[in-house]
Design a protein around this motif. Sequence first.
Motif, PDB file in Angstrom:
ATOM      1  N   GLN A 167       0.827  -1.206   0.000  1.00  0.00           N
ATOM      2  CA  GLN A 167       0.000   0.000   0.000  1.00  0.00           C
ATOM      3  C   GLN A 167       0.862   1.257   0.000  1.00  0.00           C
ATOM      4  O   GLN A 167       0.575   2.234  -0.712  1.00  0.00           O
ATOM      5  CB  GLN A 167      -0.930   0.003   1.215  1.00  0.00           C
ATOM      6  N   ALA A 168       1.928   1.248   0.794  1.00  0.00           N
ATOM      7  CA  ALA A 168       2.816   2.415   0.857  1.00  0.00           C
ATOM      8  C   ALA A 168       3.511   2.643  -0.479  1.00  0.00           C
ATOM      9  O   ALA A 168       3.645   3.787  -0.939  1.00  0.00           O
ATOM     10  CB  ALA A 168       3.843   2.215   1.971  1.00  0.00           C
ATOM     11  N   GLN A 169       3.959   1.558  -1.119  1.00  0.00           N
ATOM     12  CA  GLN A 169       4.617   1.692  -2.423  1.00  0.00           C
ATOM     13  C   GLN A 169       3.649   2.243  -3.465  1.00  0.00           C
ATOM     14  O   GLN A 169       4.017   3.108  -4.277  1.00  0.00           O
ATOM     15  CB  GLN A 169       5.163   0.336  -2.873  1.00  0.00           C
ATOM     16  N   ASP A 170       2.417   1.762  -3.463  1.00  0.00           N
ATOM     17  CA  ASP A 170       1.413   2.263  -4.410  1.00  0.00           C
ATOM     18  C   ASP A 170       1.157   3.753  -4.194  1.00  0.00           C
ATOM     19  O   ASP A 170       1.036   4.524  -5.156  1.00  0.00           O
ATOM     20  CB  ASP A 170       0.105   1.483  -4.251  1.00  0.00           C
ATOM     21  N   ARG A 171       1.088   4.166  -2.945  1.00  0.00           N
ATOM     22  CA  ARG A 171       0.847   5.578  -2.639  1.00  0.00           C
ATOM     23  C   ARG A 171       2.034   6.431  -3.077  1.00  0.00           C
ATOM     24  O   ARG A 171       1.863   7.524  -3.611  1.00  0.00           O
ATOM     25  CB  ARG A 171       0.584   5.731  -1.141  1.00  0.00           C
ATOM     26  N   TRP A 172       3.252   5.925  -2.855  1.00  0.00           N
ATOM     27  CA  TRP A 172       4.460   6.621  -3.298  1.00  0.00           C
ATOM     28  C   TRP A 172       4.442   6.793  -4.817  1.00  0.00           C
ATOM     29  O   TRP A 172       4.731   7.876  -5.342  1.00  0.00           O
ATOM     30  CB  TRP A 172       5.671   5.823  -2.853  1.00  0.00           C
ATOM     31  N   ASN A 173       4.114   5.724  -5.517  1.00  0.00           N
ATOM     32  CA  ASN A 173       4.075   5.778  -6.976  1.00  0.00           C
ATOM     33  C   ASN A 173       3.028   6.748  -7.491  1.00  0.00           C
ATOM     34  O   ASN A 173       3.147   7.263  -8.611  1.00  0.00           O
ATOM     35  CB  ASN A 173       3.803   4.384  -7.544  1.00  0.00           C
ATOM     36  N   ALA A 174       2.000   6.999  -6.689  1.00  0.00           N
ATOM     37  CA  ALA A 174       0.894   7.862  -7.119  1.00  0.00           C
ATOM     38  C   ALA A 174       1.127   9.341  -6.812  1.00  0.00           C
ATOM     39  O   ALA A 174       0.280  10.181  -7.159  1.00  0.00           O
ATOM     40  CB  ALA A 174      -0.401   7.396  -6.450  1.00  0.00           C
ATOM     41  N   VAL A 175       2.254   9.690  -6.162  1.00  0.00           N
ATOM     42  CA  VAL A 175       2.535  11.100  -5.877  1.00  0.00           C
ATOM     43  C   VAL A 175       2.570  11.889  -7.181  1.00  0.00           C
ATOM     44  O   VAL A 175       3.240  11.483  -8.138  1.00  0.00           O
ATOM     45  CB  VAL A 175       3.875  11.250  -5.122  1.00  0.00           C
ATOM     46  N   VAL A 281       6.270   8.706   3.021  1.00  0.00           N
ATOM     47  CA  VAL A 281       5.392   8.730   1.845  1.00  0.00           C
ATOM     48  C   VAL A 281       4.531   9.989   1.872  1.00  0.00           C
ATOM     49  O   VAL A 281       4.438  10.718   0.870  1.00  0.00           O
ATOM     50  CB  VAL A 281       4.520   7.467   1.783  1.00  0.00           C
ATOM     51  N   ARG A 282       3.938  10.258   3.012  1.00  0.00           N
ATOM     52  CA  ARG A 282       3.191  11.512   3.162  1.00  0.00           C
ATOM     53  C   ARG A 282       4.122  12.707   2.971  1.00  0.00           C
ATOM     54  O   ARG A 282       3.721  13.724   2.392  1.00  0.00           O
ATOM     55  CB  ARG A 282       2.517  11.561   4.535  1.00  0.00           C
ATOM     56  N   GLU A 285       4.371  13.549  -0.598  1.00  0.00           N
ATOM     57  CA  GLU A 285       3.145  14.225  -1.042  1.00  0.00           C
ATOM     58  C   GLU A 285       3.139  15.692  -0.634  1.00  0.00           C
ATOM     59  O   GLU A 285       2.779  16.578  -1.430  1.00  0.00           O
ATOM     60  CB  GLU A 285       1.921  13.512  -0.455  1.00  0.00           C
TER      61      GLU A 285
END
Length: 305
Positions: A167-175, A281-282, A285
């Motif tokens: 989940q963290a990797q997906d969120r990082w990729n979505a920045v 990760v945040r 963002e």
Amino acid sequence: MTRSEPATAPGLPSGPARIVSLLPSATDLLFDLGLGGLVVGVSHSCDHPQARSLPVLTRSIVDSAAPQAEIDRAVSDAVREGRALYQVDGPLLDALNPDLVVTQGVCEVCAVTPGTIEAAVRYLPGCLPAANVLSLEGRDLSGILDDLRALGAAAGVPERAAALAAQAQDRWNAVQPATHAPRVLTLEWTDPPFYGGHWVPGQVERAGGVNVLGAAGTDSGRASWAQIETLRPDVTVVMCCGYGLGDNVAFARALDPQRPLGQVWAVDANALFSRPALGVVRGAEVLAALLRGEATPGQSECIPR
């Protein structure tokens, strides 16, 4: 240390029943994994809201309320003389009888290292061999996620850790990065200046910036103001290690307004940049937003110059 067989914790297929975390980022990760109920002791820097009532096993030899220059001198003197910056309460560690002790080996300035634990328990019978000491080593996002998975495996919840890492990797990729690639200086200290290292350059890159000092996965470093002034960054982000937004606003406002630092921002370093935890990760963002000129209330603030 006399040790009984570890019990199986509620919700765990197997794993330790008593965990001591001597690292704020590890404490955060343990609570992210739903294991906060197993944590029986923490470091003096662990500030997770649900961990503040737990026994504290460490203290710093440096006064964190002192001016930055004084803190830097004290740290530099201790490192030069080979003195540990942190002390561990060995008898309390013995009394807490942990099945798992979590520490780190990335930075002797930031938190307790395995060597400090060993020194603290050297004369206590059986303590260190019986306890499982896990040292986290992440220096970039990939390493942080590896640490998360290692912590999950040591605590008996590998599947939970793997899902959280994905989940963290997906969120990082979505920045969503800034599109104009501004030149970015990150300051982990301002008196004297230190630039950000480890995962911070990766955060800058993910946010769409060009990092002007420091390289991903390498240590933070000291710089001179003369060196910094030749770089002429478009954006300077003040993220002094160990401090939240309010303190970093004060540090940023104290910068010489005549220095060519571009647009100056202050951020909540503790939550977003200083710790090898999921907050990075945040942080990426928030960094992407401020590079677009957008403040995130409570996490970043633009400083008029």
